[in-house]
Write an enzyme that holds these catalytic residues in place. Structure first.
Site, mmCIF file in Angstrom:
data_model
loop_
_atom_site.group_PDB
_atom_site.id
_atom_site.type_symbol
_atom_site.label_atom_id
_atom_site.label_comp_id
_atom_site.label_asym_id
_atom_site.label_seq_id
_atom_site.Cartn_x
_atom_site.Cartn_y
_atom_site.Cartn_z
ATOM 1 N N ASN A 7 56.762 29.509 -52.560
ATOM 2 C CA ASN A 7 56.330 29.727 -51.581
ATOM 3 C C ASN A 7 55.891 28.510 -51.074
ATOM 4 O OD1 ASN A 7 55.203 30.619 -48.989
ATOM 5 N ND2 ASN A 7 54.098 32.282 -49.694
ATOM 6 N N ARG A 27 60.424 31.832 -49.920
ATOM 7 C CA ARG A 27 59.957 32.678 -48.801
ATOM 8 C C ARG A 27 60.190 31.649 -47.643
ATOM 9 N NH1 ARG A 27 54.097 33.194 -46.442
ATOM 10 N NH2 ARG A 27 54.499 34.614 -44.876
ATOM 11 N N HIS A 30 55.688 39.550 -41.810
ATOM 12 C CA HIS A 30 55.469 40.393 -43.043
ATOM 13 C C HIS A 30 56.770 41.388 -43.358
ATOM 14 C CE1 HIS A 30 51.224 40.042 -41.779
ATOM 15 N NE2 HIS A 30 51.348 39.278 -42.897
ATOM 16 N N ARG A 46 42.244 35.333 -36.940
ATOM 17 C CA ARG A 46 42.942 35.488 -35.651
ATOM 18 C C ARG A 46 42.681 36.374 -34.596
ATOM 19 N NH1 ARG A 46 48.724 35.426 -38.918
ATOM 20 N NH2 ARG A 46 48.010 34.303 -40.669
ATOM 21 N N GLU A 96 55.836 40.972 -52.495
ATOM 22 C CA GLU A 96 56.627 40.075 -51.708
ATOM 23 C C GLU A 96 57.666 39.286 -52.649
ATOM 24 O OE1 GLU A 96 53.450 39.428 -49.208
ATOM 25 O OE2 GLU A 96 54.772 39.198 -47.408
#
Ligand code: ADP
Length: 402
Positions: free
Chosen positions: A7, A91, A180, A241, A385
């Site tokens: 990643n 990813r 996601h 966020r 993941e």
């Protein structure tokens, strides 16, 4: 069969090496501060002390070389030679409308990922650096890419279009993509297995609540709607966020505070959410602790955060005309019993009956946290993941031989 999962970020690179015979993690780690003279490589192998190495790593090719050196290191490594890595999976945050599933990398795929740089300027260029760095170090090893957006490509137009001039979608592909996806896909499949029911018959709302957070309505195993939008800013309130807000706030703030567009963008992405409302932290552990100690701003941040999750669950219950299961996953969703309790408290109208004892259990396993007989099952499903990326990569490299 060993598969390396990467990643890559702009200044960091995380890795995990899987032995696919039993899906065990042989080693994992990260390189941080790429581009600086004191970059840090942290390498972990279960049962051994963590290794930290500080050195100058100016770009991703060197970072990957250092990782490979570490994986084959005489003392700290887990492989005898580099050719024991049979494939690499990456990813990729944004696959736009081009990628509906994971694919093996070739020149066309690289070109297409580059074409999508505009849609994810912070992420996709960094992922590409990771791909090229692996290619430079391991030219003969196949690589695959797994997209955060791919799972959501099943959404109908009524979910993914914004009510703005169509020309913006046609010309610039401005639409909801959702993120996601790997996680929502993984936990919905896990939940169906756990409940022993066919996924094709289930209406699920999956809540991935980590630093970034999103809810997805999953109808018969397919993403039907999701809270993140063209970028991962829309939807739920997150650590830093804002999530949903009236877009008119942007020009208004620019005028009133004499800010630039970039500054407002940075405010919404990095200085909003839990951090902005609590004034103390973006970390849910610290919010809950402060709230228990009587901090009113932390309590307000918790109220707003959980209220938004509940609103989305309600909206998705309406979108799918019912719900069979609600899933909680990722750092906050898996670990915060107070958060799950607060969200579920307002869902009794749907027939959710939380079991406080089950909710309080800490475990790394998939588990039911509602009472037997609850109309809706609520589950905690640990996400993974990296494992999904490894599995997809493994599947893709087998396929051509079949
Ligand atoms: P991401 O992958 O989006 O960076 P994670 O899914 O790893 O994030 O989640 C990280 C977040 O999980 C942390 O910011 C922290 O707030 C939260 N978290 C971790 N452990 C707990 C816990 N025991 N209780 C509440 N929140 C937790």
């Amino acid at each position: 069969m060993n598969i390396l999962v990467i990643n890559a970020g702009s200044s960091s690179l995380k890795y995990q090496l899987y032995d696919m015979d039993d899906e065990s993690v042989l080693a994992s780690g990260r390189v941080e501060r790429i581009g600086m003279d004191s970059s840090i490589l942290t390498h972990e192998v279960e049962g051994r002390p963590e290794v930290r190495e500080v050195s100058e790593i100016l770009e991703h090719t060197t970072a990957v070389r250092k990782v490979l050196d570490m994986l084959t290191h005489r003392k700290f490594g887990v492989l005898k030679a580099i050719d024991e890595i049979q494939a690499v999976g990456h990813r990729i945050v944004h696959g736009g409308e081009s990628f509906h599933e994971s694919v093996l990398i070739d020149e066309n795929v690289k070109l297409e990922i580059k074409r999508l740089f505009d849609l994810a300027p912070l992420h996709n260029p960094a992922h590409m650096m990771g791909i090229l760095a692996v290619e430079a170090n391991l030219p003969d090893v196949p690589q695959a890419v797994v997209f955060d957006t791919a799972f959501h490509q099943t959404m109908p137009k009524s979910s993914y279009l914004y009510a703005i001039p169509m020309v913006l979608y046609k010309k610039h592909k401005i639409r909801r993509y959702g993120f996601h996806g790997t996680s929502h896909d993984y936990v919905s499949k896990k939940a169906a297995q756990f409940l022993n029911k066919p996924l094709s018959e289930l209406k699920i709302v999956s809540c991935h609540i980590g630093n970034g957070a999103s809810c997805t309505a999953i109808l018969g195993g397919k993403s039907f709607d999701t809270s993140m939008g063209m970028t991962p800013l829309e939807g739920l309130m997150m650590g830093t966020r804002s999530g949903d807000l009236d877009p008119a706030i942007v020009p208004y703030t620019i005028n009133k505070e004499d800010l630039t567009l970039n500054e407002v963008n940075s405010m919404l992405n990095k200085h909003s959410g839990l951090m902005a409302i609590s004034g103390i932290s973006s970390d849910m552990r610290e919010i809950v602790q402060a709230m228990e100690e009587g901090n009113e701003s932390a309590a307000l941040a918790f109220d707003m955060y959980t209220y938004r999750i509940r609103k989305y669950i309600g909206a998705y219950a309406a979108a799918m005309n019912g719900i069979d299961a609600i899933l909680f996953t990722a750092g906050v969703g898996e670990n915060s019993a107070p958060l799950r309790k607060r969200v579920c408290e307002g869902l009794t109208f749907l027939g959710v009956e939380l079991d406080d004892e089950r909710n309080a259990v800490r475990s790394g396993e998939t588990r039911l946290i509602t009472k037997d007989g609850s109309m809706v099952d609520v589950l905690v499903v640990p996400t993974n993941e990296e494992l999904l990326i490894a599995r997809d990569t493994f599947r893709l490299i087998q396929e051509p031989a079949q």
